[in-house]
Design a protein around this motif. Structure first.
Motif, PDB file in Angstrom:
ATOM      1  N   PRO A 253      20.981 -16.291  53.570  1.00 17.48           N
ATOM      2  CA  PRO A 253      20.256 -16.070  54.726  1.00 17.48           C
ATOM      3  C   PRO A 253      20.669 -16.745  55.714  1.00 17.48           C
ATOM      4  O   PRO A 253      20.573 -17.780  55.781  1.00 17.48           O
ATOM      5  CB  PRO A 253      18.893 -15.994  53.714  1.00 17.48           C
ATOM      6  N   ALA A 254      19.629 -15.996  57.013  1.00 22.75           N
ATOM      7  CA  ALA A 254      20.123 -17.060  58.240  1.00 22.75           C
ATOM      8  C   ALA A 254      18.636 -18.037  58.296  1.00 22.75           C
ATOM      9  O   ALA A 254      17.637 -17.398  57.693  1.00 22.75           O
ATOM     10  CB  ALA A 254      19.636 -15.796  59.155  1.00 22.75           C
TER      11      ALA A 254
ATOM     12  N   GLU B  96      15.411 -16.971  62.602  1.00 25.35           N
ATOM     13  CA  GLU B  96      15.536 -15.549  62.878  1.00 25.35           C
ATOM     14  C   GLU B  96      17.019 -15.604  62.881  1.00 25.35           C
ATOM     15  O   GLU B  96      17.430 -16.159  63.367  1.00 25.35           O
ATOM     16  CB  GLU B  96      14.672 -15.014  64.222  1.00 25.35           C
ATOM     17  N   LYS B  97      16.977 -14.228  62.057  1.00 27.22           N
ATOM     18  CA  LYS B  97      18.259 -13.204  61.709  1.00 27.22           C
ATOM     19  C   LYS B  97      18.518 -12.198  63.613  1.00 27.22           C
ATOM     20  O   LYS B  97      17.628 -11.934  64.063  1.00 27.22           O
ATOM     21  CB  LYS B  97      17.767 -12.530  60.271  1.00 27.22           C
ATOM     22  N   ARG B  98      19.757 -13.412  63.680  1.00 28.07           N
ATOM     23  CA  ARG B  98      20.184 -12.200  64.494  1.00 28.07           C
ATOM     24  C   ARG B  98      21.100 -11.574  64.411  1.00 28.07           C
ATOM     25  O   ARG B  98      21.494 -10.459  65.040  1.00 28.07           O
ATOM     26  CB  ARG B  98      20.685 -13.218  65.561  1.00 28.07           C
TER      27      ARG B  98
ATOM     28  N   THR C 237      24.692  -9.706  61.134  1.00 33.47           N
ATOM     29  CA  THR C 237      24.923  -9.607  59.318  1.00 33.47           C
ATOM     30  C   THR C 237      26.101 -10.026  59.478  1.00 33.47           C
ATOM     31  O   THR C 237      26.819  -8.879  60.638  1.00 33.47           O
ATOM     32  CB  THR C 237      24.026  -8.191  58.975  1.00 33.47           C
TER      33      THR C 237
ATOM     34  N   ALA D 135      24.972 -19.375  58.854  1.00 36.90           N
ATOM     35  CA  ALA D 135      23.610 -18.894  59.121  1.00 36.90           C
ATOM     36  C   ALA D 135      22.980 -20.344  60.034  1.00 36.90           C
ATOM     37  O   ALA D 135      21.598 -19.143  60.685  1.00 36.90           O
ATOM     38  CB  ALA D 135      23.207 -19.289  57.197  1.00 36.90           C
TER      39      ALA D 135
ATOM     40  N   GLY E 279      21.975 -18.171  63.407  1.00 40.27           N
ATOM     41  CA  GLY E 279      20.959 -16.595  62.795  1.00 40.27           C
ATOM     42  C   GLY E 279      22.244 -15.613  62.595  1.00 40.27           C
ATOM     43  O   GLY E 279      21.249 -14.769  62.074  1.00 40.27           O
ATOM     44  N   VAL E 280      22.654 -16.076  61.537  1.00 33.56           N
ATOM     45  CA  VAL E 280      23.777 -14.833  61.266  1.00 33.56           C
ATOM     46  C   VAL E 280      22.923 -14.953  59.002  1.00 33.56           C
ATOM     47  O   VAL E 280      22.675 -15.616  58.841  1.00 33.56           O
ATOM     48  CB  VAL E 280      25.193 -15.341  61.308  1.00 33.56           C
ATOM     49  N   GLU E 281      22.991 -13.489  58.311  1.00 34.26           N
ATOM     50  CA  GLU E 281      22.993 -13.422  57.373  1.00 34.26           C
ATOM     51  C   GLU E 281      23.998 -12.859  56.901  1.00 34.26           C
ATOM     52  O   GLU E 281      24.730 -11.717  57.386  1.00 34.26           O
ATOM     53  CB  GLU E 281      21.515 -12.704  56.944  1.00 34.26           C
TER      54      GLU E 281
END
Length: 373
Positions: free
Chosen positions: A173-174, A177-179, A181, A198, A201-203
């Protein structure tokens, strides 16, 4: 420390005698040397070293023991381990066991007391070659041991990615905040790599080396990543076909190490085996666009055969060599000029250092940002 005798036998007939280190028995692989002064735990657990007997040029190994935070994968991958002076007693506040005990527990046959300087010079002059490490009951006469070494498989033509990659997809998971994928194709990925993404902010959806184009795009990725890994890129037909499928869709793409070689093949370039490869955390690489020299971590025995200093036409548009190694002018990176894709031959995840190339993960997120815009 054990006093059990051991011997390292190279396929050209030269032998180095010492003492057993780690497990007692026999093992076979390609003899290579790694020049890092630190980071032996990350080296041992790097899947790119699968089926290789690693010679450490640093004379003192095991000083900081082994901990449970630094491994780069689920196990030690080296086929065998060669050191000069192993630590008698590890000393570090994070150490939970000795390196000798860890090697023995995972069945890794090693040898200590070897003149690793002489061995490294030999491999530099003669090239990486097959080797066997024998100790205890596995010892025998030299002719018999040499015959066994010469019957071991060679690295050229070896397709090994699927042997070290995950068999089931998983998600990292990021952080925060997820930015974005990213679908990461595991060809031998190190654990630090998805963590570096990650942190931005990368999942990260890590997929097996056998993943199809449909499985990659089922994650609805903003970008696709191809990892490091072991073996001969000329034998990696499935990853090359998968890479071409990603390039056709113009999805932002980033490859490192084996992923760089796969991109080279996908673009139509050849690959070749280096005489003794680049392995260590102190390799100088020049960014041809900026002139900046980075000290980088390497682990590769093959390289891309692409022209330096000129733009090449490929089925996916124009491409140029972006980085070169200052030691031998080997191609260390590729950049597409008409699609959002690039790769480097080295390891920017910086485990166990250095951090000069960390900006490449920012470059990847910038590509995804640009594509989204």
């Amino acid at each position: 420390m054990t006093t059990t005798p051991a011997v390292l036998v190279l396929e050209d007939g030269r032998a180095f005698h010492g003492r057993a280190y780690g497990a007692v028995g026999e093992t076979f692989g390609e003899a290579v040397f790694a020049t890092g002064m630190t980071g032996y735990q990350e080296t041992l657990t790097d899947p790119s070293y699968h089926r290789q007997v690693v010679v450490m040029t640093a004379p003192h190994i095991g000083n900081t023991g082994v901990n449970d935070e630094d491994p780069e994968s689920r196990r030690i991958w080296v086929a065998g381990y060669v050191v000069r002076d192993p630590a008698r007693t590890p000393s570090n506040w994070r150490s939970v066991r000795s390196l000798d005990d860890e090697l023995a527990a995972q069945g890794v046959v090693g040898i200590s007391g070897v003149d690793t300087r002489a061995l490294t010079r030999h491999l530099r002059e003669r090239g990486a070659m097959r080797a066997g490490v024998f100790s205890g009951p596995a010892l025998g006469d030299h002719a018999t041991l040499l015959e066994r070494v010469r019957s071991a498989p060679v690295m050229t033509g070896a397709d090994l990615a699927a042997e070290v990659a995950t068999t089931e997809p998983y998600v990292v998971p990021a952080v925060g905040e997820k930015r974005f994928t990213v679908a990461a194709v595991d060809l031998g990925i190190k654990g630090m790599t998805p963590r570096r993404m990650a942190e931005r902010g990368v999942e990260v959806h890590v997929l097996p080396a056998t993943a199809t184009v449909d499985e990659v795009y089922a994650a609805e990725p903003d970008g696709v990543f191809f990892s490091n890994g072991p073996g001969d890129p000329a034998a990696a037909h499935h990853p090359v076909d998968l890479m071409r499928g990603v390039l056709e869709r113009s999805t932002p793409l980033f490859g490192i190490c084996f992923g760089n070689q796969v991109l080279g093949r996908a673009l139509g370039f050849g690959t070749f085996k280096l005489k003794y490869g680049h392995r260590g955390i102190n390799q100088p690489v020049k960014d041809l666009a900026t002139g900046r020299v980075e000290v980088t971590a390497h682990n590769h025995g093959f390289a891309v055969d692409a022209p330096v200093g000129e733009v090449s036409e490929t089925p996916f548009g124009r491409v140029e060599v972006s980085h070169v190694c200052l030691n031998d002018n080997v191609v260390e990176g590729l950049r597409l000029l008409d699609r959002p894709a690039f790769s480097v031959q080295y390891h920017p995840e910086a485990a166990a250092g250095p951090h000069d190339a960390a900006y490449l993960f920012d470059r990847f997120t910038a590509l995804m940002e640009g594509q989204r815009a």
